[in-house]
Design a protein around this motif. Sequence first.
Motif, PDB file in Angstrom:
ATOM      1  N   TYR A   1      49.924  35.441  46.819  1.00 51.70           N
ATOM      2  CA  TYR A   1      48.482  35.318  46.259  1.00 51.70           C
ATOM      3  C   TYR A   1      48.313  36.489  45.542  1.00 51.70           C
ATOM      4  O   TYR A   1      48.982  37.423  45.536  1.00 51.70           O
ATOM      5  N   GLN A   2      47.565  36.275  44.260  1.00 53.14           N
ATOM      6  CA  GLN A   2      47.133  37.404  43.339  1.00 53.14           C
ATOM      7  C   GLN A   2      46.017  37.310  43.134  1.00 53.14           C
ATOM      8  O   GLN A   2      45.266  36.487  42.970  1.00 53.14           O
ATOM      9  N   GLY A   3      45.300  38.667  43.073  1.00 55.98           N
ATOM     10  CA  GLY A   3      43.907  38.914  42.842  1.00 55.98           C
ATOM     11  C   GLY A   3      43.435  39.560  43.844  1.00 55.98           C
ATOM     12  O   GLY A   3      44.172  40.254  44.607  1.00 55.98           O
ATOM     13  N   LYS A   4      42.330  39.964  43.981  1.00 55.66           N
ATOM     14  CA  LYS A   4      41.482  40.684  44.957  1.00 55.66           C
ATOM     15  C   LYS A   4      41.445  39.997  46.331  1.00 55.66           C
ATOM     16  O   LYS A   4      41.247  38.940  46.520  1.00 55.66           O
ATOM     17  N   GLN A   5      41.745  40.763  47.303  1.00 51.49           N
ATOM     18  CA  GLN A   5      41.486  40.498  48.711  1.00 51.49           C
ATOM     19  C   GLN A   5      40.306  39.838  48.896  1.00 51.49           C
ATOM     20  O   GLN A   5      39.361  40.785  48.651  1.00 51.49           O
ATOM     21  N   LYS A   6      40.027  38.827  49.685  1.00 47.81           N
ATOM     22  CA  LYS A   6      38.669  38.311  50.030  1.00 47.81           C
ATOM     23  C   LYS A   6      38.333  38.338  51.679  1.00 47.81           C
ATOM     24  O   LYS A   6      39.303  38.692  52.434  1.00 47.81           O
ATOM     25  N   GLY A   7      37.318  38.089  51.922  1.00 45.62           N
ATOM     26  CA  GLY A   7      36.757  37.833  53.280  1.00 45.62           C
ATOM     27  C   GLY A   7      36.985  38.986  54.379  1.00 45.62           C
ATOM     28  O   GLY A   7      36.704  40.065  54.116  1.00 45.62           O
ATOM     29  N   TRP A   8      37.061  38.766  55.488  1.00 46.11           N
ATOM     30  CA  TRP A   8      37.038  39.548  56.600  1.00 46.11           C
ATOM     31  C   TRP A   8      38.079  40.680  56.644  1.00 46.11           C
ATOM     32  O   TRP A   8      37.614  41.861  56.924  1.00 46.11           O
TER      33      TRP A   8
ATOM     34  N   ASN B   1      43.734  44.865  45.253  1.00 44.46           N
ATOM     35  CA  ASN B   1      43.806  43.851  44.281  1.00 44.46           C
ATOM     36  C   ASN B   1      45.544  43.740  44.156  1.00 44.46           C
ATOM     37  O   ASN B   1      46.248  44.514  43.775  1.00 44.46           O
ATOM     38  N   ILE B   2      45.772  42.541  44.655  1.00 40.38           N
ATOM     39  CA  ILE B   2      47.334  42.253  44.455  1.00 40.38           C
ATOM     40  C   ILE B   2      47.915  41.543  43.417  1.00 40.38           C
ATOM     41  O   ILE B   2      47.505  40.679  42.818  1.00 40.38           O
ATOM     42  N   VAL B   3      49.003  42.006  43.026  1.00 42.89           N
ATOM     43  CA  VAL B   3      49.633  41.808  41.792  1.00 42.89           C
ATOM     44  C   VAL B   3      51.120  41.268  42.618  1.00 42.89           C
ATOM     45  O   VAL B   3      51.920  41.967  43.373  1.00 42.89           O
ATOM     46  N   ALA B   4      51.234  39.709  42.325  1.00 44.70           N
ATOM     47  CA  ALA B   4      52.475  39.166  43.284  1.00 44.70           C
ATOM     48  C   ALA B   4      53.487  38.654  42.096  1.00 44.70           C
ATOM     49  O   ALA B   4      53.042  37.718  41.420  1.00 44.70           O
ATOM     50  N   PRO B   5      54.654  39.023  42.277  1.00 46.29           N
ATOM     51  CA  PRO B   5      55.834  38.529  41.066  1.00 46.29           C
ATOM     52  C   PRO B   5      55.978  36.965  41.550  1.00 46.29           C
ATOM     53  O   PRO B   5      56.267  36.358  40.778  1.00 46.29           O
ATOM     54  N   ASN B   6      55.699  36.604  42.964  1.00 48.43           N
ATOM     55  CA  ASN B   6      55.933  35.114  43.234  1.00 48.43           C
ATOM     56  C   ASN B   6      54.964  34.419  42.748  1.00 48.43           C
ATOM     57  O   ASN B   6      55.219  33.113  42.282  1.00 48.43           O
ATOM     58  N   VAL B   7      53.772  34.891  42.418  1.00 48.92           N
ATOM     59  CA  VAL B   7      53.053  34.055  41.766  1.00 48.92           C
ATOM     60  C   VAL B   7      52.907  34.029  40.061  1.00 48.92           C
ATOM     61  O   VAL B   7      52.570  33.172  39.492  1.00 48.92           O
ATOM     62  N   ALA B   8      53.361  34.987  39.620  1.00 51.59           N
ATOM     63  CA  ALA B   8      53.352  35.353  38.236  1.00 51.59           C
ATOM     64  C   ALA B   8      54.881  34.899  37.720  1.00 51.59           C
ATOM     65  O   ALA B   8      55.167  35.450  36.782  1.00 51.59           O
ATOM     66  N   GLY B   9      55.149  33.741  38.308  1.00 53.96           N
ATOM     67  CA  GLY B   9      56.646  33.396  37.493  1.00 53.96           C
ATOM     68  C   GLY B   9      57.784  33.713  38.487  1.00 53.96           C
ATOM     69  O   GLY B   9      58.817  32.912  38.072  1.00 53.96           O
ATOM     70  N   GLY B  10      57.808  34.294  39.350  1.00 53.59           N
ATOM     71  CA  GLY B  10      58.908  34.692  39.894  1.00 53.59           C
ATOM     72  C   GLY B  10      59.925  35.567  39.258  1.00 53.59           C
ATOM     73  O   GLY B  10      59.678  36.073  38.184  1.00 53.59           O
ATOM     74  N   GLY B  11      61.090  35.907  39.709  1.00 55.37           N
ATOM     75  CA  GLY B  11      62.137  36.634  39.224  1.00 55.37           C
ATOM     76  C   GLY B  11      61.561  38.286  39.175  1.00 55.37           C
ATOM     77  O   GLY B  11      60.900  38.594  39.892  1.00 55.37           O
ATOM     78  N   ASN B  12      62.477  38.986  38.116  1.00 52.29           N
ATOM     79  CA  ASN B  12      62.170  40.230  38.000  1.00 52.29           C
ATOM     80  C   ASN B  12      61.388  40.840  36.734  1.00 52.29           C
ATOM     81  O   ASN B  12      61.223  41.764  36.529  1.00 52.29           O
ATOM     82  N   THR B  13      60.926  39.623  36.214  1.00 55.91           N
ATOM     83  CA  THR B  13      60.233  40.030  34.778  1.00 55.91           C
ATOM     84  C   THR B  13      58.950  40.860  34.993  1.00 55.91           C
ATOM     85  O   THR B  13      59.013  41.932  34.383  1.00 55.91           O
ATOM     86  N   LEU B  14      58.364  40.878  35.984  1.00 54.57           N
ATOM     87  CA  LEU B  14      57.092  41.762  36.256  1.00 54.57           C
ATOM     88  C   LEU B  14      57.382  43.062  36.758  1.00 54.57           C
ATOM     89  O   LEU B  14      57.100  44.072  36.193  1.00 54.57           O
ATOM     90  N   PHE B  15      58.644  42.946  37.295  1.00 55.72           N
ATOM     91  CA  PHE B  15      59.231  44.388  38.056  1.00 55.72           C
ATOM     92  C   PHE B  15      59.550  45.078  36.733  1.00 55.72           C
ATOM     93  O   PHE B  15      59.455  46.408  36.542  1.00 55.72           O
ATOM     94  N   ASP B  16      60.476  44.387  36.131  1.00 52.57           N
ATOM     95  CA  ASP B  16      61.091  45.063  34.912  1.00 52.57           C
ATOM     96  C   ASP B  16      60.031  45.486  33.892  1.00 52.57           C
ATOM     97  O   ASP B  16      60.223  46.487  33.365  1.00 52.57           O
TER      98      ASP B  16
END
Length: 577
Positions: free
Chosen positions: A44-51, A65-80
Amino acid sequence: MAVLATLVIAMSVGACGSGGGSEAEGADDGSPMTVEVFDQLANYQGKQKGWFAKLVKDKFNITLNIVAPNVAGGGNTLFDTRSAAGNLGDLVVIGSNGGQAKKVVKAGLVADLTPYVKDAKHLKTYQGAMDQLRADAGRKDGTWGIPISVSALSPTEPSEGVEPTFGPFVRWDYYKEVGYPKVATLEDLLPVLEKMQERARQETGRKDIYALSLFKDWDDQAMQNGFQLPAFYGYAEGTGYVMSNADGSDAQSLIAPDGVYVRALKFFNKAQRMGLVDPDSTTQNYDTMFAKYQQGKILFSFWPWLGQAAYNTETHRKEGKGFMMLSIDDMKIASKGAQPNGTSTFIGVGAKAKNKARLVRFIDWLYSPEGIQASGSQTNGAAGLKELTWKVEGGRPVLTDFGVKALAGEKVNVPEGYGGGGYTDGASQLNVNTVLNKGLDSATKAPYNYQMWDSELDKRTTALDRDWQAHMGGARTTMEYLEKAKKLAVIPGASYSTPKESSVISTIRGQVKTAVVNGCWQAVFAKDDEGFDSVWSSMVKNVDGLGFRKVYQVDMDNTHSLFSARKAIEKQYADRK
């Protein structure tokens, strides 16, 4: 472009060093703080919601505020990209494998938490895990984070609570209808599944019911489904192209023609030729397949969290329908041991984060009884938020009426006082299990895993439960049966991270991977034994030409290091005791 390259190099060089976070911080006035979490586990990517968002806000005045490589295309691109910019995030949830822990520490991307953990109440319990991470990072000093899924249990204690990770789970109602036939070996399961499929089609009038259904979207080094059947004999998916067993007495090539992995592919191939395999297997994804289990169209499951989660509703169980494990005479199911030093994934603090002391207090809370229960309710089988989903009654923990529905996955709304919104939508999106759920809550003296509570085990009285228990010597749960029958092969829970491999090996591995995956699927759908052997021998010859043996040697070296790590953690735990 030249200017941009210069800036990137400058930022990279500026980020390199002995580790960040040693500079003095200004006073934290406790004001609202949005924390960016770079999380390689999150879906999940974005601000945590709810309880969960309200709980964290009330306790720490933090918004996640979560930044998720799995959501942003996977792989190492975001990390790099973020590494090059010198800032992964305020909190980081990343793995150590492939030398990644060493890389982020050397580059100064994570902070040394030594000044802060001395005041951490709960993290001190897991000092050995933090020491292990320091070693993985190639350092002799500093505290660079805390591994997840840590445990105070012995590394030879099964990590599972009620159900194993792997196992031959079948639609028990149809297994019953064909007479509970004995299954001596894995191959003897096929005629049993054939009878079950015939019975199910006859009873429902549907021709789209199949014993087995496969999927491709989790394939990596090889066909992922092929790793599941060897686990029935103590071989869990290991290091690259090496299959190794629980006690370390055997390590073999995944592509060996007489090996345990190829045995699994031959099982699938014979099942396919018998008409037992869903023809959509080559094109569907996991979600599509899961829906078929929900609809009662598939009769065999590799995992309890597939068949049981999809089909074993309360209504079905009361009707005597559902997935339960059958026993194969010669099976010894691989069970991952508890990990005193956690897994190869860890939680750290970004070197450029503000208010590091507050962030460490938040991490410390995640390892507290309240934090473990609250953050692990959707991913770790934990009970959730006290008084909302569970309470203590008569001296023992029990689920509330709301909790029974919420933890069963029903769509229920959270009272406004707890944050409102749907329960599932508001659960922690970190996707992190900080502490093994089999561990005991210090307050209740019961496991964090609510399914292990006596109050929940007392509910196992449905028609399905009673019939299964009658054929399993009265055991209430699958794990209880397996432990009593001595049908578990426990893999010592060592924390092991593979070292960074050379670019040459990585390139060869990528080419080999494609060839092996394709060869697996072609072999499974071959028309006869000769076709299977032809496909497999052709694939083996192809990957040998690509340099498979070089990759295999790296994986075998890593496997021997893994065996050493398992022996070391057993000794380390014994010394602690």
